[in-house]
Write a protein that holds these residues in place. Structure first.
Motif, PDB file in Angstrom:
ATOM      1  N   ALA A  12       3.513   4.119  -1.766  1.00 50.90           N
ATOM      2  CA  ALA A  12       3.364   5.293  -2.628  1.00 50.90           C
ATOM      3  C   ALA A  12       4.243   6.437  -2.101  1.00 50.90           C
TER       4      ALA A  12
ATOM      5  N   ARG B 273      -0.241   7.033  -7.099  1.00 49.26           N
ATOM      6  CA  ARG B 273      -0.411   5.606  -7.392  1.00 49.26           C
ATOM      7  C   ARG B 273      -0.616   5.360  -8.887  1.00 49.26           C
TER       8      ARG B 273
ATOM      9  N   MET C 261       2.740   5.498 -10.438  1.00 45.98           N
ATOM     10  CA  MET C 261       3.468   4.260 -10.116  1.00 45.98           C
ATOM     11  C   MET C 261       3.104   3.170 -11.114  1.00 45.98           C
TER      12      MET C 261
END
Ligand code: WT7
Length: 659
Positions: free
Chosen positions: A400, A368, A371
């Motif tokens: 995710a 995450r 990301m």
């Protein structure tokens, strides 16, 4: 034990339709096959006996696979004798694989070391001789408090070699936390380092050991210090430099054989009370399941793969999937000391590219974070060597999972979402990457040989689609053998909630195809960036501060870390007068955060501390965390009818709004 009926607060999308079947090419070469499920279903104990003889070399063969007559205290592979270090190192050298790299070490400042199995063999023998000379014998415990450097692996294996259970304490824990772990395990020797590197700077470690041993009488007679940073280090009579001691020691050491149930290590983990539990693992069963799952779930092919598990050896993931599993299988792996953003946010992907990493095992919180940083960073590197991706530590949300698959895995790598715990020792629930069509967000199915169920409040299996409690219905080889020094707590924590079933503490549900979805903990345990912390542990740290009268801690949902720690504190009356104002902010909050950092470690510092006048309590005096969680997650506060004083929540909400 308190537990609440699990809800879907973690995973709201339980109707995931997407599935990804393994490619024919992947399936054709996969270690894990459908036959394993069939064999385990036909004869579970026979299956485990076969795995034990396949993955582990026994000095004396076992005569009975499982003795469960004193349940819940298990004995696996009864009568067998082995040495875990010999399995992880010596036998590969004897098989002619001495020149194979065991560890590609990458230090944070950019220094690298390739350590072959032959070199590891020499180091563990020297270290075993040093520990023996320091008076460590079979059954004596050794505390290991090190950064992510190869010496951590060497120290663990040297302990295993001489039958001295190690207790690795994560280097991010404070002196206070280290002290209580050393005292509980009665460690004889501590292995530490002058320091480690963190975001480009040396950070001292040894002073925490000194402070931990500065509590009067101690079981510790010697401290072995690895020189990592070269920084100035205070010195005591009990201290020895690791490099000097190893150099002076004999390079050969004859390993003894130990009983299959000889203690291998203790690892402390958080439970529902303030005091961490020393989870005890033994040798034969643990090694069998760690090596087997690393082979069939991570699909490690030791002669061709470059495997990288990004965990720290201070956690169970590092124990099972850096040290014991991959090394027992003779794998080649990357070991990285630093953080993903130092010196730049592409550091991990640079390592994957440089070493041709084929298997990557990491945590959802890291995914995450990547990301958030954006796909342009990994896109700048060649990740085509990757062929399998793994996830561990907390539920991975489907977004995710999909990002991991597309951006990191180039849509070609199977993803294994692996569920397990410090207590289970090894992976319990996961797809087999060459067999199971994967489904984003679900850990899916029990690995062959493992039996699980989702049950209701009275222990009866629930229907598909209904939330319940995750339980394990049969003993398994890598199961914990108890809590160090506290057999009753072992029974109470895991085996008394449901008769004859192991209570994992997780909420779960099955979808219409039988896949398991985890719903988060059902007890007072939080999961922050995959680190396990108890609300009670942080509450008692807060209350130990002279200005705090009472504290309540909750885990609030957080986009990156999964959960974040939110604390509500009531100040002592003297402190109230000094405090700037009610609510958040002010020096006091910083002081309390720092205090928790000192008591437990930086990972336990609350994200948010709210000073309140009252806490919501039931008439019997129990704090209603559910309501505090509503506040911390910015929700409408739920049903307050069972509160002793129903105006408390209004006071808390208004106090916070007026800031
Ligand atoms: C708790 C155990 C397993 C090694 C690292 C953590 C949560 C772990 C998953 C997963 C959903 C997961 C559970 C479990 N957890 N893996 N794949 N999906 N939840 O070990 O510190 O002992 O924590 O971590 O809540 O009970 P641990």
């Amino acid at each position: 034990m308190t537990s609440t009926v699990p809800t879907d607060s973690v995973n709201t999308q339980l109707h995931e339709e997407r599935t990804f079947a393994p490619s024919a090419e992947f399936a054709a070469q996969a270690n894990g096959t459908q036959e394993l499920y069939d064999a385990a279903a036909a004869d579970r104990l026979g299956f485990w006996a076969e795995q034990a003889r396949r993955y582990v070399s026994w000095s004396t063969d076992f005569t009975q696979t499982l003795d469960w007559s004193e349940a819940p205290f298990a004995r696996w592979f009864v009568g067998g004798e082995l040495n875990a270090c010999v399995n992880a190192v010596d036998r590969h050298v004897e098989a002619g694989l001495g020149s194979r790299v065991a560890l590609h070490f990458v230090g944070e400042p950019g220094d690298t070391r390739d350590i072959t199995y032959a070199a590891l063999h020499e180091e563990v023998q020297r270290a075993a001789n040093v520990l023996t000379e320091l008076g460590v014998g079979a059954g004596d415990t050794v505390a290991i408090y090190l950064p992510m450097i190869p010496e951590a692996v060497v120290a663990m294996l040297a302990c295993a070699r001489i039958g001295a259970p190690h207790s690795v304490v994560f280097g991010g824990f404070s002196a206070e936390a280290l002290h209580s772990r050393i005292a509980d395990a009665r460690a004889k020797v501590v292995v530490t380092a002058d320091g480690g590197y963190r975001r480009g700077r040396p950070s001292a470690l040894k002073p925490a050991v000194d402070a931990a041993l500065d509590h009067g009488e101690s079981s510790v007679t010697s401290v072995l210090v690895v020189r990592r940073t070269g920084q100035e280090t205070p010195w005591h009579e009990r201290d020895l430099w690791w490099h000097e001691a190893l150099e002076a020691a004999d390079a050969t050491h004859e390993a003894q054989r130990f009983d299959a149930e000889h203690p291998l290590f203790i690892l402390y983990t958080s439970g529902t009370t303030g005091k961490p539990k020393g989870i005890l693992h033994t040798t034969g069963g643990y090694l069998t399941q760690a090596a087997y799952t690393n082979h069939v779930v991570h699909d490690v092919h030791p002669d061709t793969d470059v495997y990288w598990c990004t965990a720290d050896v201070g956690w169970v993931t590092g124990h099972s999937y850096i040290v014991y599993g991959p090394l027992t299988n003779g794998a080649t792996q990357v070991m990285y000391e630093g953080t993903p953003d130092s010196p730049h946010q592409g550091r991990w992907w640079e390592i994957v590219q440089d070493y041709g990493v084929t298997i990557l095992y990491t945590a959802p919180t890291a995914i995450r974070t990547f990301m958030k940083w954006g796909r342009q960073i990994p896109d700048g590197f060649d990740l085509s060597s990757l062929r399998l991706l793994g996830s561990v530590g907390e539920p991975i949300n489907p977004e995710a999972w999909m990002w991991y698959r597309e951006v990191i895995g180039g849509e070609r790598c199977p993803i294994v979402d692996t569920w397990w715990q410090t207590e289970t020792g090894a992976i319990m629930i996961s797809p087999l990457p060459g067999v199971t069509p994967t489904r984003p967000g679900s850990a899916q199915v029990a690995v062959p040989g493992i039996c699980v169920e989702v049950v209701d409040d009275v222990g009866a299996p629930v229907e598909r689609g209904v939330a319940g409690y995750m339980v394990l219905t049969e003993p398994w080889p890598a199961m914990l053998r108890g809590i160090w020094g506290d057999p009753q707590r072992y029974r109470d924590t895991y085996w008394s909630r449901f008769y004859g079933l192991y209570f994992a503490g997780d909420g779960a549900k099955r979808d219409e195809d039988g896949n398991i979805w985890f719903l988060g903990r059902v007890d007072d345990v939080m999961n922050v960036s995959g680190h396990r912390l108890s609300t009670a542990e942080i509450e008692s740290a807060l209350v130990s501060h002279p200005k705090v009268a009472e504290a309540a801690v909750v885990g609030a949902a957080d986009d990156t870390t999964g959960q974040a720690i939110c604390a509500f504190v009531i100040l002592r009356s003297e402190a109230v007068e000094e405090a700037d104002e009610p609510g958040e902010g002010g020096d006091l909050v910083q002081e309390l955060r720092a205090h928790v950092g000192r008591e437990i470690g930086p990972i336990a510092k609350p994200r948010q501390i709210m000073v309140v006048a009252e806490l919501p309590k039931t008439r019997s005096g129990k704090i209603m965390r559910r309501l505090l969680k509503d506040v911390a997650e910015h929700r409408e506060v739920g049903d307050v009818t069972t509160l002793a004083d129903s105006s408390v929540m209004t006071m808390i909400s208004e106090g916070l709004r007026s800031d």
